[in-house]
Structures are given as C-alpha cells and as structure tokens.
Write an enzyme that holds these catalytic residues in place. Structure first.
Site: not given
Ligand SMILES: Cc1ncc(C[n+]2csc(CCOP(=O)(O)OP(=O)(O)O)c2C)c(N)n1
Ligand SMILES: [Mg+2]
Lengths: 347, 390
Positions: A48, A118
């Site tokens: 972000e 959320h």
């Molecule tokens: C700062 C922030 N930005 C966006 C999100 C929304 N979000 C939650 S999980 C995710 C993807 C994360 O992917 P990864 O780090 O590969 O972990 P995985 O879900 O594959 O275990 C996103 C974009 C968030 N929770 N926090």
C-alpha cells in the site's frame, strides 16, 4: 462503470491496485482492463505504501492516478504517503508541484461480519489533514457523480465507498458522464424539528429512523454531507437555524470522530438557536468487534431514541414525564439493544 | 512434535490408543530411520543441509496423524462456514500442513512463532486444541481468544504463539522484536516469523530484514510460498519470485514445503544458523488447496488441473502415507482407521464448540485498555455509558 465514463473521456487516467486488473475484490473494475488496456488498468504488488507513493508521482506528472486500496482497513500502511507527501506537495513546493490528479478509492464500513480488519471507518484520520479532500457517497448514482468530480478535482481526494452498498444498493445510474459538486451537502429529506447529518451507508439507517420518528409526529431533516473536508458548514448551519436541533451519526468510534467537529462548529455558529445539545450516535469506543457488531453499530433504534430525547430535551426535565423514565433506563440501554439485535440475528 | 490429540480434551482418545493397533510401533517406535527429502535444498549465501533426515517410526506416525487432523479441521471449517456457523473472513491451510508439522518437529515451544491470518493449523501445531479452534471460529467463549477475534486471530501465549495478524506483512517486524528480546535474555531460542509470497512485496519485510541482520537477531523469516497472493500469481507481483534470495545480504534456504521432513531439516538448520549467525530466510515451496478465503472459489486464476496435479503428486499427507507403508509401520487399513478417528475427534470438538456460549456482552468493552484504566463507551443519546469490567 463509473470508471468507464472517466476512461472514455480522458486518456491520461490510470487505475491500479491489488487485483484491480481482474476486477478487484468488489468487482468495481471488472472489464476495465479489456476496455482500456493493461497499460492503464493494472495490478500492483501487495504494498500500500508503494501504491500510494507511486500514484503521487504519476499524478505529479499531470496524470489522473486512481489508486485502489482493497479495504479502508489497509490504508494505514499508506498513511504517511497520504498525510506527508500527497497532502502537502503543493504547499511545500510553493505550488510548483502537486498531485491533484490523485484519487484514492477504498471500501469502508461494516459488512455484517467483517471483524476487526474488514469493517473500519477511518475517515476522521484523513479529515485532520489539510490538503486532501475526503468524499463518501451514499448510493450508486451519487458514487458515479462524486467519483468523477473527485477524479477531475485539482486536489488529491480520498474516496471512501460504503462496501455495504456494493451488494445491497440497486439504483438507476445514468450512462452519461455527469458530475456532482464536491463540498456541497444535500438535504435528502426536509423537516422542521431536528436536523440529522450523516454520510455514506449510515444515511439509509438514519432515513429509517426519520420515518419511524415521523410516526411519532417528529419531523426530521436529513442531510447527506458527501464531502467531509472541506465541508458545507453553511447548509448545516441554515438547517439547524431552522430546526434548532442537530444529530450527527457515523459508524466510526464516537471519540475524535468527524461528528465531534460538526458538533463543535455548529455549536459555535448556532449556539443561541440550539434547543438541545448536539446528539452524536456513533460507533462505540472499542475496536470494531466480530460477534458484537450489532451492539457496536449506531442502529436505527439508537438514532430514534436520540431523536426523541433531543426533541424532548426540555420536557425531560419534568421528572414525571415518561421521557425522563426512559432516560433513566439508559444505562442498561446498550444491553437492551444488544439483546434485541442478537434476537434478530438468531431469528 | 508431540501428538496434537493429547492436548485436545479429555473426552478424546489419547494418541497412544491409536497406535496400539499398529504393528511395529510399540516395540521399535524410537528406532532411528533415515529418509531422503524429495528434492535437494537450494541455498543463498549458505551451504544447504543434507537431504538425509533422521526420524523414527513414532515421528512418522505423528506426522501422519497431525496432518490428517489439520486437514480434517480445515475441511470441517469450510462446511461450518457454508452453514453460516462461522462468519467473517476465514482462510484455510489445507495443502500447507507440512510446514507447520515439520517446523514443530525441529523446534521447541520456547521458540516463538508469529504468522499472518492463515493461522488455524499453526495454532494447532503449537498445542492448541480443536475445541479452542472451533469455538474461536464460531465466536464462542471457549475460543482461544475468548471468541473475540475469530479466524484471523488465534494466539497461544504459553507456547510462544504470537498469533494471528490481519494486516499483510505487519507481523514480520514484530517477529524481529521478539527475536531481539530472546537474544537479550540469552536463552538460546529463536523466532519464526511467517509470511506469504504476497506479503514478501511489502516494504515492512525489508525493514525487518535490515534490522534483523544489523543486530544479528535469532530471527527466521519463513516465506510460505503458496504461489498466490489472493488471485495474483507470484510472477505477476514479484520481479524475483526467488524469495529465499530476496534478503540479499541475509542468507536463504529454499525447501520443499510439501515435504514435512524437508521442512524439519530446514528449520533445524535455520535455528542453529540463527543462534550462531543471525537471521535467515526460509522459503517453503507449498500450495493451498482452498481459495484464498471463503469468498474465493480458488479456480478463476489457476486451473483445476494445476490443483489436482499438486494433490496427486505433491500432497504432504500422501507423501507420509507412502513412507509409512514402505517402512511397513502400518497397513493401509490402519492409516484409514486413524483418519476415521481424526474425523470423529473433529466432529466431537465441533459439537462441544457449538455448546459453548457466546462471550458475555461486557466483553465488547474488555481488553481495550488494561483493566481499571477507565474503559468507557457511550450509549445512545448523549448519555455516557460506563461498562463495568467484570
Ligand atoms: C495491508 C494489507 N493489504 C491487503 C490485505 C488484503 N489481503 C489479505 S491476504 C492478501 C494476500 C496475501 O497473500 P500471501 O502473502 O501470499 O499469503 P497467503 O494468503 O497466500 O497465505 C491480501 C491482499 C491485507 N490483509 N492487508
Ligand atoms: Mg501466497
């Protein structure tokens, strides 16, 4: 759809954010990249602070940079970029540079079961920052007109979209390009006994309370503030001068919420006209809860009670009046709301 | 890792009961066996450890049972979510179980773990109970966070599990703080700070890496690379998806995260390294079977063939099943029986969790600040409402 209208007109607009190229989690950008190309509608990595910093640079080159933060709860990693970079770019460069083409879109607010990360309503943090604008629409039609104005506004705008409405609201939205003015509040229901001010998804809750109050003979004037900074003080002031009473409601916690600013300003401007203290019906001063969401929210009944006790402020001094007994019960009120809310949920 | 079942409730059958029916275990359960990891390790600025891993029949059986339990728990959570008994955001771990069990097999409960929101199985691995899991998922009093957090917020202080964090990347620098405290107290423990391939693009990771390296912290940064961050494939988001190399000056090791023994070996190696030399990145090559969260069917940005291919060729439970069978430690039927038992345990825990009451409404106000710190909230109207803390 809104962004389509924009894309059609100007060819220096870019839309980007996490998963935006695929339509985004709320499908707001569906089909955009097919239509306008992957050079202008694209996914960013999950970062972000980087997204907003990048958007500021892009805007500084004279472009319209429309950045999406997936949920308003995730805007905080970008807080520094918004507060220190975007908001002060024009001021500190003596107007050599600016990022007026920047618009940051983020879904905010309750969804029914979003839990701590959320559901939040972070608008007040941004209202404390001179140099940006904060805009929150209440409906699809409003969203289109206000978003187009925000994109074209020569100042950076943080645009919070009520995610509650993504699924629930259905409204005819004109196909053509139209703008709704920023910093102009709108009276969406006229009345004479009390003025209610809100924004975003909360307006529909407030409207229900107005309808209920009317059954008890109370005439409510409901105003959609739309732009939180810089806000339309005059319209609120003239309404309060008419009704003599004000109630503000928002989902964010009450302490330090934008309702406090409205309350203070209107008290300054309308002190002699006010017939009761300004009422604030807001989120509680707790983190946004998971299972207790219905307790936390400023629901219709909480607003209705506040309307009644504000309108009956003087008569409540009469100890024998039923209104007074009503306020005595108030210490237990939250629990009553809570259990009502729970009952409804279980049912 | 000790058996997860022991730490579940007394109602449940202890682990040893499950084993008594198997042939060799009672007599030779501690006889060492050596297994090869399925793939070699790849190192960055470091010589990778050997592919031969020491284990015992007991450990093999534990791996099987623990992973089967995790898998079953996640699948049950999926059904509970669809039945609307679990609300909110819920991220499942099935497919990635080997990371948790392999890691636990190499470390102690004095080592710390901190992770993101995909935390149910990490909690179970740290010794949490099924009841605590399901109750938390359903927002009930018996949940590990008293029902106040839900899926993304599992914690277990007594075994060094610092939880469950919703903001992507935020937990990584926290892990460095934990590691600093461990180093300061000279207690020879380390912290495993886990994050995803998506999170690897957050600036916080690089801030954390620098601090950890600058101060030689016993921090192990575990990138669970399941190849997607929500709907975004790793290559769309990362210029270099070689996450184990992205610490530049911090050494890294890539392991097959679908192989519990590779994970165990990598974690053992990393712990020794971290205590001697400071931080290291472990990239665990893994896969999530479910979609990102319950609102994601998980099939729009990847093919069904890809998913079924991983299930057939790399599944972490099947790998252990084959090892158990090839070492003649149990029959196929006995393994099936274990899976049946696990299923029963899960069902019993769910039944119990459903009986658990909702948290008291006053819990809405507790833990905002320290008790007695003047927690206040406001009711309707202008009237202040003070919640009295229990
Ligand atoms: C700062 C922030 N930005 C966006 C999100 C929304 N979000 C939650 S999980 C995710 C993807 C994360 O992917 P990864 O780090 O590969 O972990 P995985 O879900 O594959 O275990 C996103 C974009 C968030 N929770 N926090
Ligand atoms: Mg991932």
């Amino acid at each position: 759809m809104i962004l389509v209208a924009y894309g059609r007109q100007v060819d220096c607009a870019y839309v980007f954010g996490e998963d935006v190229g695929f339509g985004g989690v709320f499908r707001c950008t569906t089909g955009l990249s097919d239509r306008f190309g992957k050079q202008r509608v694209f996914n960013t990595p999950l970062c972000e602070q980087g997204i907003v910093g990048f958007a500021i640079g892009l805007a500084a080159m004279g472009n319209r940079a429309i950045a999406e933060i997936q949920f308003a709860d995730y805007i905080f990693p970008a807080f520094d970029q918004i507060v220190n970079e975007a908001a002060k770019f024009r001021y500190r460069s003596g107007n050599q540079f600016n990022c007026g083409g920047l618009t940051i879109r983020a879904p905010y607010g309750a969804v029914g079961h979003g839990g701590h990360y959320h559901s939040q309503s972070p608008e007040a943090f941004f209202c404390h920052v001179p140099g940006i604008k904060v805009v929150i629409p209440r409906s699809p039609q409003q969203a289109k007109g206000l978003l187009l104005s925000s994109i074209r506004d020569p100042n950076p705008v943080v645009f919070f979209e009520p995610k509650w409405l993504y699924r629930l609201a259905v409204e005819e939205v004109p196909e053509n390009d139209y703008m709704l003015p920023l910093s102009e509040a709108e009276v969406i229901r006229e009345g004479s006994d009390i003025t209610l001010v809100g924004w975003g998804a909360q307006l529909s809750v407030m409207e229900q309370a107005c309808v209920e109050a009317e059954k008890d003979g109370i005439s409510c004037e409901l105003i959609d503030l739309k732009t939180l900074i810089p806000w339309d003080k005059e319209k609120i002031e003239s309404s309060v001068n008419k009704t003599g009473r004000l109630l503000v409601s928002h989902e964010a916690p009450i302490t330090g919420g934008f309702g406090a600013e409205i309350s203070a300003s209107i008290t300054e401007r309308c002190f002699l006209r006010l017939e009761a203290p300004v009422a604030r019906v807001c989120g509680l001063d707790t983190p946004f809860p998971l299972v207790f969401e219905p307790f936390y929210l400023p629901t219709k009944n909480k607003i209705l009670d506040a309307i009644k006790s504000t309108v009956n402020y003087y008569s409540s001094y009469d100890k024998s009046s039923p209104v007074h007994q009503h306020t005595l019960l108030e210490k237990n009120h939250l629990w009553i709301y809570a259990f009502n809310a729970l009952d409804r949920r279980v049912a | 890792m000790a058996q997860l079942t022991r730490r579940t409730t007394d109602l449940l059958k202890p682990f040893s009961a499950a084993l008594s029916s198997t042939r060799l275990l009672t007599t030779t359960s501690t006889t060492p066996i050596t297994v090869e990891t399925s793939l070699p390790f790849t190192g960055h600025k470091i010589d990778p450890p050997s592919r031969s891993v020491e284990t015992t029949p007991q450990e093999l059986m534990n791996f099987f049972r623990d992973m089967a339990l995790m898998r079953r728990m996640e699948i049950a959570a999926d059904s509970l979510y669809k039945a609307k008994l679990i609300r909110g955001f819920c991220h499942l771990y099935d497919g990635q179980e080997a990371v948790s069990v392999g890691m636990e097999a190499a470390i102690t409960k004095k080592d710390c773990i901190i992770t993101a929101y995909r935390d149910h199985c990490i909690f179970l691995g740290r010794g949490g109970t099924l009841l605590e899991c399901f109750a938390e998922l359903m927002g009930r009093k018996d949940g590990c966070s008293k029902g106040k957090g839900g899926s993304m917020h599992f914690y277990k202080k007594d075994s060094g599990f610092y939880g469950g964090h919703g903001i992507v990347g935020a937990q990584i620098p926290l892990g460095c703080g934990l590691a600093f405290a461990q180093k300061y107290s000279k207690d020879e423990n380390v912290t495993f700070a886990m994050y995803g391939d998506g999170a690897a693009n957050q600036g916080q990771l690089f801030e954390a890496l620098n601090m950890a390296a600058l101060w030689d912290l016993p921090a192990i940064l575990v990138c669970e690379n399941n190849h997607y961050g929500m709907g975004t494939a790793e290559w769309r988001a990362a210029k270099s998806p070689a996450y184990y190399k992205r610490g530049d000056y911090v050494p890294g090791l890539k392991a097959n995260g679908m192989d519990a023994f590779a994970v165990k070996q990598a974690c053992k190696f990393a712990k020794e390294h971290a205590l001697k030399n400071g931080p290291i990145i472990l990239e665990m090559d893994t896969y999530r079977y479910h979609g990102h969260s319950m609102s994601d069917p998980g099939s729009t940005y990847r093919t069904r063939d890809e998913i079924s291919g991983v299930r057939q060729e790399r599944d972490p439970i099947e790998r252990i099943r084959k090892l158990v069978l090839s070492h003649d430690l149990a029959t196929e039927k006995e393994l099936k029986d274990i899976e049946k038992e696990v299923r029963k345990e899960v069902d019993e825990a769910i039944a119990q969790a459903k009986e658990s009451p909702m948290p008291d409404p006053s819990e809405l106000f507790t833990n905002v600040h320290v008790k007695g710190f003047g927690v206040e909230a406001f009711g309707a109207d202008r009237k202040e409402l003070r919640a009295v803390l229990p």
